[in-house]
Design a protein around this motif. Structure first.
Motif, mmCIF file in Angstrom:
data_model
loop_
_atom_site.group_PDB
_atom_site.id
_atom_site.type_symbol
_atom_site.label_atom_id
_atom_site.label_comp_id
_atom_site.label_asym_id
_atom_site.label_seq_id
_atom_site.Cartn_x
_atom_site.Cartn_y
_atom_site.Cartn_z
ATOM 1 N N TYR A 98 0.846 -1.182 0.000
ATOM 2 C CA TYR A 98 0.000 0.000 0.000
ATOM 3 C C TYR A 98 0.892 1.246 0.000
ATOM 4 C CZ TYR A 98 -3.306 3.516 1.306
ATOM 5 O OH TYR A 98 -4.059 4.650 1.306
ATOM 6 N N ASN A 99 0.520 2.217 -0.823
ATOM 7 C CA ASN A 99 1.305 3.454 -0.911
ATOM 8 C C ASN A 99 0.546 4.575 -0.224
ATOM 9 O OD1 ASN A 99 3.425 2.497 -2.915
ATOM 10 N ND2 ASN A 99 1.508 1.975 -3.924
ATOM 11 N N PRO A 100 1.071 5.066 0.911
ATOM 12 C CA PRO A 100 0.332 6.113 1.626
ATOM 13 C C PRO A 100 0.029 7.299 0.710
ATOM 14 C CG PRO A 100 2.199 5.333 2.915
ATOM 15 C CD PRO A 100 2.317 4.705 1.573
ATOM 16 N N LYS A 101 -1.216 7.779 0.779
ATOM 17 C CA LYS A 101 -1.646 8.841 -0.139
ATOM 18 C C LYS A 101 -0.916 10.156 0.118
ATOM 19 C CE LYS A 101 -4.453 6.031 -2.112
ATOM 20 N NZ LYS A 101 -3.604 5.003 -2.676
ATOM 21 N N ILE A 102 -0.406 10.295 1.345
ATOM 22 C CA ILE A 102 0.299 11.552 1.659
ATOM 23 C C ILE A 102 1.537 11.716 0.748
ATOM 24 C CG2 ILE A 102 1.694 10.564 3.526
ATOM 25 C CD1 ILE A 102 1.422 13.240 4.977
ATOM 26 N N ASN A 103 2.098 10.600 0.308
ATOM 27 C CA ASN A 103 3.257 10.681 -0.604
ATOM 28 C C ASN A 103 2.855 11.348 -1.916
ATOM 29 O OD1 ASN A 103 4.394 9.092 1.339
ATOM 30 N ND2 ASN A 103 4.594 7.275 0.079
ATOM 31 N N ASP A 104 1.663 10.953 -2.405
ATOM 32 C CA ASP A 104 1.176 11.559 -3.651
ATOM 33 C C ASP A 104 0.899 13.039 -3.440
ATOM 34 O OD1 ASP A 104 1.252 9.146 -4.971
ATOM 35 O OD2 ASP A 104 -0.802 8.631 -4.469
ATOM 36 N N GLU A 105 0.279 13.350 -2.280
ATOM 37 C CA GLU A 105 -0.036 14.764 -2.016
ATOM 38 C C GLU A 105 1.238 15.611 -2.057
ATOM 39 O OE1 GLU A 105 -2.444 15.228 1.534
ATOM 40 O OE2 GLU A 105 -3.717 13.592 0.801
ATOM 41 N N ALA A 106 2.304 15.084 -1.456
ATOM 42 C CA ALA A 106 3.571 15.833 -1.462
ATOM 43 C C ALA A 106 4.082 16.004 -2.892
ATOM 44 C CB ALA A 106 4.599 15.118 -0.601
ATOM 45 N N ALA A 107 4.006 14.911 -3.675
ATOM 46 C CA ALA A 107 4.526 14.989 -5.054
ATOM 47 C C ALA A 107 3.705 15.941 -5.917
ATOM 48 C CB ALA A 107 4.551 13.592 -5.676
ATOM 49 N N PHE A 108 2.416 16.113 -5.567
ATOM 50 C CA PHE A 108 1.548 16.997 -6.370
ATOM 51 C C PHE A 108 1.664 18.464 -5.951
ATOM 52 C CE2 PHE A 108 -1.619 13.227 -6.920
ATOM 53 C CZ PHE A 108 -0.802 12.687 -7.897
ATOM 54 N N LEU A 109 2.388 18.767 -4.883
ATOM 55 C CA LEU A 109 2.519 20.179 -4.486
ATOM 56 C C LEU A 109 3.070 20.967 -5.675
ATOM 57 C CD1 LEU A 109 4.074 19.833 -0.894
ATOM 58 C CD2 LEU A 109 1.789 20.682 -1.463
ATOM 59 N N PRO A 110 2.481 22.127 -5.967
ATOM 60 C CA PRO A 110 2.897 22.853 -7.187
ATOM 61 C C PRO A 110 4.401 23.140 -7.227
ATOM 62 C CG PRO A 110 1.011 23.929 -6.128
ATOM 63 C CD PRO A 110 1.415 22.797 -5.230
ATOM 64 N N GLY A 111 5.003 23.397 -6.075
ATOM 65 C CA GLY A 111 6.442 23.687 -6.047
ATOM 66 C C GLY A 111 7.290 22.508 -6.512
ATOM 67 N N PHE A 112 6.709 21.292 -6.449
ATOM 68 C CA PHE A 112 7.415 20.111 -6.955
ATOM 69 C C PHE A 112 6.902 19.713 -8.335
ATOM 70 C CE2 PHE A 112 7.947 18.781 -2.284
ATOM 71 C CZ PHE A 112 9.206 19.346 -2.223
ATOM 72 N N ALA A 113 5.572 19.728 -8.491
ATOM 73 C CA ALA A 113 4.993 19.188 -9.730
ATOM 74 C C ALA A 113 5.114 20.143 -10.909
ATOM 75 C CB ALA A 113 3.519 18.833 -9.498
ATOM 76 N N ALA A 114 5.188 21.446 -10.643
ATOM 77 C CA ALA A 114 5.118 22.402 -11.751
ATOM 78 C C ALA A 114 6.476 23.000 -12.116
ATOM 79 C CB ALA A 114 4.113 23.508 -11.408
ATOM 80 N N ILE A 115 7.566 22.412 -11.613
ATOM 81 C CA ILE A 115 8.885 22.936 -12.007
ATOM 82 C C ILE A 115 9.398 22.164 -13.225
ATOM 83 C CG2 ILE A 115 9.574 23.906 -9.806
ATOM 84 C CD1 ILE A 115 11.036 21.308 -9.200
#
Ligand SMILES: Cc1ncc(COP(=O)(O)O)c(C=O)c1O
Length: 488
Positions: A82-99
């Motif tokens: 199982y992959n904790p959803k908080i990991n996805d939330e962190a990866a989707f933060l605009p400062g990470f996802a939109a660079i």
């Protein structure tokens, strides 16, 4: 028509001319002709369908599949945890996802800082000196590590070392990576206890030896207690030792590959450090190395400058690098997830991962070994290999046992791998499963064994309850039928 029947109809078959799924607002700009009218085709079929119909179509389609979010998924060697959803939330933060990978480093200091910390955490976890996050999969990490060993020998004028040893209990990508790097691969057999055959190894410790690639724990789910001796023998012969650390789920917080004498290794972040994966991606296979191989790591690595400033974290190229292995700096989204996973679990949490992964696999071993043949009767690590040989004698093979498990609501374990075990079923429960789930799985496996005795045809013809029955898997892989065509 109910939704299941509806779902059996392909999307195009549900299409009714004139139906629309969306209403566009009136144009508030002048209408423009489409460029290149001659490039447009009017014979292209597109589905005409309402919004609820299309939502139902895709929702039902997604529910026909097995996934970690819906089913127990004990696919050995894949660590489908199982992959904790908080990991996805962190990866989707605009400062990470939109660079963008090509942005000036002064603008992406936060991302580089995260990578720098992750490099250090992974070095600490593995007991190695340094990490490169550049490679995008486990197998690519292996190739990097093996190229590093090759370059190391060449730089020392020892380029005639062309032989790479690989135990027959290694993951299949190990010999493939060594061969791809140009080494002559020699297989080392497993002894009767499931460990590396030391006598066979000694015979191969010759002056042309470049090194050895070892999957630890092996694909038999076993930790080789002679590993320090194995590594010593390879070093004595002038070789270097590569650890396939993709099974690190079993060892987290307990064993450091560096302490065991390994020179270089990779990790599968998408397995041990939790990223939803499957079907070939996404992944990351960072490589960790001891000081002797650190200068050869793939570029770039992230370095921290002593002085404060807008470019405190910089991308650098190790002195004798094997080069760049991906277009940018690695599979960044997977790196963010791994970082988040490590930070949320902390030291104690990572230790619990390995404790529970190993406990769960041994629980299954203990509860099934009277019904399924256990090829090596000793405690396992994070996965257990059973054999369906007893069932085969009743006419039911491992493949059929695996198909029948689908009827019981479980994803099948890995079958016929490792290759050295006849009718192998490689079961990896992972640490994220509860005792109740394991008990249900064990009950299903025991029930299938009973069916094999009392009603073998039931198992031989499984699955019975899924939207599709037996597929021609070779045909599906080689000649996939993915294109809808209107039947006149
Ligand atoms: C032990 C082991 N080594 C290497 C690999 C290869 O990793 P990847 O599929 O990311 O290339 C795997 C994949 O599951 C593995 O289990």
């Amino acid at each position: 028509m109910n939704t299941v029947d509806n779902n059996r109809k392909l999307l195009m078959e549900q299409s009714v001319p004139g139906r629309v799924g969306t209403v566009l607002p009136d144009l508030d700009v002048p209408e423009q002709p489409l460029p290149g009218q001659e490039l447009l085709r009017d014979e292209v079929d597109l589905p005409e369908i309402t919004e609820p119909e299309i939502v139902r179509y895709f929702t039902n389609l997604s529910r026909m599949n097995f996934s970690i979010d819906t089913h127990f998924y004990p696919l050995g060697s894949c660590t489908m945890k199982y992959n904790p959803k908080i990991n996805d939330e962190a990866a989707f933060l605009p400062g990470f996802a939109a660079i963008h990978p090509q942005q000036p480093v002064g603008q992406v200091q936060g991302a580089l800082e995260l990578m720098h910390h992750l490099q250090n955490y992974l070095a600490e976890i593995t007991g190695m000196a340094a990490t490169s996050l550049a490679s995008l999969a486990g197998a690519q990490g292996e190739l990097c590590g093996i190229l590093m060993i090759q370059k190391y020998h060449r730089d020392r004028g020892d380029g005639d070392r062309l032989k790479m040893l690989v135990p027959d209990s290694a993951h299949g990508t190990n010999p493939a990576s060594a061969a791809m790097a140009g080494f002559r691969v020699v297989s080392i057999p497993t002894d009767e206890n499931g460990n590396c055959d030391l006598e066979a190894l000694k015979k191969e410790a010759t002056p042309d030896l470049a090194g050895m690639m070892i999957t630890l724990p092996s694909t038999l789910g076993l930790f080789d207690p002679t590993i320090v001796e194995v590594n010593r023998l390879i070093h004595e012969a002038g070789g270097l030792v590569y650890a396939d650390g993709a099974n690190m789920n079993a060892l987290l917080g307990r064993v450091k590959m560096g302490d065991l004498g390994f020179d270089v290794m990779h990790l599968n972040l998408h397995k041990t450090f939790s990223t939803p994966h499957g079907g070939g991606g996404p992944g990351a296979g960072p490589v960790c190395a001891q000081p002797n191989l650190q200068p050869y790591l793939a570029a770039p690595v992230v370095e921290k400058r002593a002085e404060e400033g807008p470019e405190r974290f910089v991308l650098s190229t190790p002195e004798k690098t094997i080069g760049k292995v991906s277009a940018s700096h690695g599979n960044f989204g997977v790196l963010v997830r791994a970082y988040t996973y490590i930070r949320t679990l902390g030291d104690a949490g990572l230790k619990l991962v390995s404790e529970n992964a190993v406990l769960n696999a041994n629980y299954i071993l203990a509860k099934l070994k009277d019904k399924y043949l256990l090829p090596f009767d000793r405690p396992c690590m994070h996965e257990v290999v059973l054999s369906a040989n007893w069932q085969k004698a009743k006419g039911v093979r491992g493949l059929e046992t695996a198909k029948r498990l689908l009827d019981y609501g479980f994803h099948a374990p890995t079958m016929y791998f490792p290759l050295t075990v006849d009718e192998a079923l490689l079961i990896e429960p992972t640490e994220t499963e509860s005792k109740e789930t394991l008990d249900e799985f064990i009950e299903a496996m025991r029930a299938i064994d009973q069916e094999a005795t009392e009603n073998p045809e039931l198992v031989q013809n499984a699955p019975h309850t899924l939207p599709v029955r037996r597929l021609n898997e070779a045909q599906a892989a080689r000649r996939p039928d993915l294109r809808w065509e209107r039947k006149e």
